[in-house]
Design a protein around this motif. Structure first.
Motif, mmCIF file in Angstrom:
data_model
loop_
_atom_site.group_PDB
_atom_site.id
_atom_site.type_symbol
_atom_site.label_atom_id
_atom_site.label_comp_id
_atom_site.label_asym_id
_atom_site.label_seq_id
_atom_site.Cartn_x
_atom_site.Cartn_y
_atom_site.Cartn_z
ATOM 1 N N MET A 1 0.807 -1.062 -0.079
ATOM 2 C CA MET A 1 0.028 -0.143 0.073
ATOM 3 C C MET A 1 0.755 1.359 0.077
ATOM 4 O O MET A 1 0.346 2.568 -0.445
ATOM 5 N N THR A 2 2.029 1.267 0.638
ATOM 6 C CA THR A 2 2.951 2.332 0.501
ATOM 7 C C THR A 2 3.288 2.602 -0.656
ATOM 8 O O THR A 2 3.427 4.092 -0.933
ATOM 9 N N GLN A 3 3.813 1.942 -1.462
ATOM 10 C CA GLN A 3 4.501 2.043 -3.031
ATOM 11 C C GLN A 3 3.418 3.000 -3.811
ATOM 12 O O GLN A 3 3.788 4.097 -4.314
ATOM 13 N N PRO A 4 2.131 2.426 -3.942
ATOM 14 C CA PRO A 4 1.259 3.307 -4.588
ATOM 15 C C PRO A 4 0.780 4.512 -4.174
ATOM 16 O O PRO A 4 0.668 5.558 -4.679
ATOM 17 N N ALA A 5 0.668 4.584 -2.689
ATOM 18 C CA ALA A 5 0.252 5.825 -2.085
ATOM 19 C C ALA A 5 1.359 6.943 -2.363
ATOM 20 O O ALA A 5 0.916 8.157 -2.302
ATOM 21 N N LEU A 6 2.444 6.571 -2.289
ATOM 22 C CA LEU A 6 3.881 7.372 -2.376
ATOM 23 C C LEU A 6 4.009 7.724 -3.755
ATOM 24 O O LEU A 6 5.093 8.506 -4.175
ATOM 25 N N GLY A 7 3.814 6.578 -4.754
ATOM 26 C CA GLY A 7 4.270 6.614 -6.027
ATOM 27 C C GLY A 7 5.715 6.228 -6.173
ATOM 28 O O GLY A 7 6.518 6.999 -7.025
ATOM 29 N N VAL A 8 6.440 5.299 -5.274
ATOM 30 C CA VAL A 8 7.739 5.273 -5.150
ATOM 31 C C VAL A 8 7.761 3.752 -5.079
ATOM 32 O O VAL A 8 7.152 2.944 -4.445
ATOM 33 N N ARG A 10 9.842 0.562 -4.306
ATOM 34 C CA ARG A 10 10.973 0.118 -3.169
ATOM 35 C C ARG A 10 12.383 -0.368 -3.598
ATOM 36 O O ARG A 10 13.279 -0.346 -2.815
ATOM 37 N N ASP A 11 12.361 -0.769 -4.712
ATOM 38 C CA ASP A 11 13.425 -1.263 -5.431
ATOM 39 C C ASP A 11 14.295 -0.326 -6.287
ATOM 40 O O ASP A 11 15.506 -0.465 -6.827
ATOM 41 N N SER A 12 13.952 1.085 -6.320
ATOM 42 C CA SER A 12 14.428 1.969 -6.945
ATOM 43 C C SER A 12 15.516 2.559 -6.216
ATOM 44 O O SER A 12 15.592 2.889 -4.927
ATOM 45 N N GLU A 13 16.990 2.505 -6.834
ATOM 46 C CA GLU A 13 17.843 3.191 -6.105
ATOM 47 C C GLU A 13 17.740 4.716 -5.733
ATOM 48 O O GLU A 13 18.359 5.107 -4.779
ATOM 49 N N THR A 14 17.256 5.101 -6.658
ATOM 50 C CA THR A 14 17.126 6.722 -6.412
ATOM 51 C C THR A 14 15.968 7.208 -5.518
ATOM 52 O O THR A 14 16.258 8.127 -4.703
ATOM 53 N N LEU A 15 14.999 6.510 -5.502
ATOM 54 C CA LEU A 15 13.630 6.631 -4.660
ATOM 55 C C LEU A 15 13.265 5.863 -3.472
ATOM 56 O O LEU A 15 12.481 6.243 -2.921
ATOM 57 N N GLY A 16 14.064 4.736 -3.748
ATOM 58 C CA GLY A 16 13.575 3.765 -2.531
ATOM 59 C C GLY A 16 13.864 4.298 -0.987
ATOM 60 O O GLY A 16 12.958 4.120 -0.081
ATOM 61 N N ALA A 17 14.839 5.200 -0.962
ATOM 62 C CA ALA A 17 14.852 5.928 0.533
ATOM 63 C C ALA A 17 13.574 6.751 0.956
ATOM 64 O O ALA A 17 13.405 6.981 2.077
#
Length: 99
Positions: A1-8, A10-17
């Motif tokens: 639920m976190t990924q779609p809510a934030l549009g991030v 989790r495996d992205s090196e740039t945005l995962g943090a």
């Protein structure tokens, strides 16, 4: 639920943090989902390790009334303790509002 809510992703090196389950967009989404599901007489369950890792996130799930939490083997005792603390705080908070 976190990924779609934030549009991030989790495996992205740039945005995962930037992935943060305590972000207000995520907590509002959880509350909205639980409220709507319960209004439709539906059960709400969550799968993930965050409740084991952080007591505060367990409170975020307990306040709107998530019905069940599924975690990896070896985690249930910790999550149960976090849940009991969250439920007792929720109960104390509910008593304060009623009085």
């Amino acid at each position: 639920m976190t990924q779609p809510a934030l549009g991030v992703d989790r495996d992205s090196e740039t945005l995962g943090a930037l992935l943060d389950e305590s972000d207000p967009a995520v907590t509002r989404s959880i509350t909205s989902l639980v409220t709507r599901a319960h209004a439709a007489n539906r059960h709400v369950g969550l799968c993930g390790q965050r409740p084991r890792e952080e007591t505060e996130f367990t409170r975020v799930l307990a306040e709107p009334g998530v019905d069940s939490i599924s975690v990896a083997p070896g985690s249930p005792a910790t999550v149960k303790q976090h849940g009991a603390r969250a439920e007792s705080r929720k109960g104390a908070h509910d008593d304060t509002r009623e009085g």
